[in-house]
Design an enzyme around this catalytic site. Structure first.
Site: not given
Ligand code: ADP
Length: 300
Positions: A11, A38, A40, A211, A243, A249
């Site tokens: 990033d 995403k 990782a 589900g 941030d 995630d």
């Protein structure tokens, strides 16, 4: 054991006063590099919280690749099946405004090498897995192949439909858990986010044989929909975000960690709210993800 199949990105964070609108140029006040992607990020979030996690993905044969692998390993993610490929590691360019909002552009060089062939070579891993986490920063054909493998080996699928550029509703039909944020869900359902109602969400869940649907709602927390119970809103304590990169995630990694320990779903959602609430108060994605002790301290 949890398998994460997904992106591994460096990033490049650009701190700006406000995120530029089309046609606008703004100056960055600070530029920094953080390990992300995403896939990782979700792997790190789960491993930090104590889950056994295997990462399947690709990094380049470059300095960024070494840093990305190191960051995964430091958090306890198993990286022996991550493939090094002869291109640049993938990067994400993230604009972060003073308010904490972000906008992201991904250059997916190495992530393109997460191919069906690569998954086929590592398919034996699915025989021992209980859960598999998927997002959409890798080729769609690979996602389809992983879903098939999960069905063969009876591995539960947790699908995070992000980003939506190549989304097709057939991808998520029959998944065990679908975890989008509110904006993603409204786009998938073809509605405006302020007009989403519980009835539509349950209808969508039933029509697509999902589900459980867990929608994250930013500082409000999340909502759980399933075929059995009433819709449950799990409110969270609002935090002052500095941030929000990696919030979703962290939520996902924490949620899967809890359900893999057979915790009730409401516990898992609360646990995930707390983990991601801690994460948004610190800069960066992986490096700001909390440990088990930090989350449990707040839970109790
Ligand atoms: P994404 O990061 O994918 O856009 P959300 O914005 O919905 O997803 O955030 C994911 C989760 O992070 C939320 O469900 C919530 O638990 C947590 N979260 C995000 N922002 C805040 C905040 N300001 N205060 C507390 N929790 C937050």
């Amino acid at each position: 054991m949890i398998i994460v199949v997904g992106s591994i990105n460096m990033d490049v964070c650009l701190n700006v006063d406000k995120i530029p609108v089309p046609g606008e140029t703004v100056m960055a006040e600070k530029v920094s590099k953080n390990c992300g992607g995403k896939g990782a990020n979700q792997a790190v979030a789960a491993a930090r919280l104590g889950a056994e996690v295997i990462m399947l993905g690709c990094v380049g044969e470059d300095e960024n690749g070494d840093s990305l692998l190191h960051s995964l390993e430091m958090s306890g993610v198993k990286t022996e099946y991550v493939m090094k490929v002869p291109v640049a590691s993938s990067s994400a360019y993230i604009c972060i405004s003073k308010k904490g909002d972000n906008s992201i552009v991904v250059d997916s060089s190495a992530n393109r090498f997460v191919t069906v062939d690569y998954i086929e070579k590592n398919k034996f891993l699915f025989a021992d897995a209980k859960y598999c986490i998927l997002q959409m920063e890798i080729p769609v054909e690979t996602i389809k192949c992983v879903i098939k493998l999960c069905r063969t080996y009876n591995v539960k699928i947790i699908f995070n439909p992000s980003p939506l550029s190549e989304f097709d509703v057939r991808l998520i039909q029959g998944v065990d858990y679908l975890i989008p944020n509110e904006i993603e869900l409204s786009e998938i359902m073809g509605k405006k986010s302020d007009s989403l109602c519980d009835y539509d969400c349950i209808k969508f869940l039933k029509e697509n044989e999902i589900g459980t649907l867990v929608v994250t709602l930013g500082s409000l927390g999340c909502k759980i929909f399933d075929n059995v119970n009433e819709t449950v809103f799990i409110k969270t304590k609002e935090r002052e975000a500095i941030d929000t990169t990696g919030a979703g995630d962290t939520f996902l990694g924490a949620f899967v960690t809890a359900i893999s320990e057979r915790k009730p779903i409401e516990y898992a959602a609360n646990f995930a709210n707390i983990a991601s609430g801690i994460e948004v108060m610190r800069p960066g994605a992986q490096r700001s993800m909390p440990t088990r002790e930090e989350v449990e301290y707040e839970y109790n």
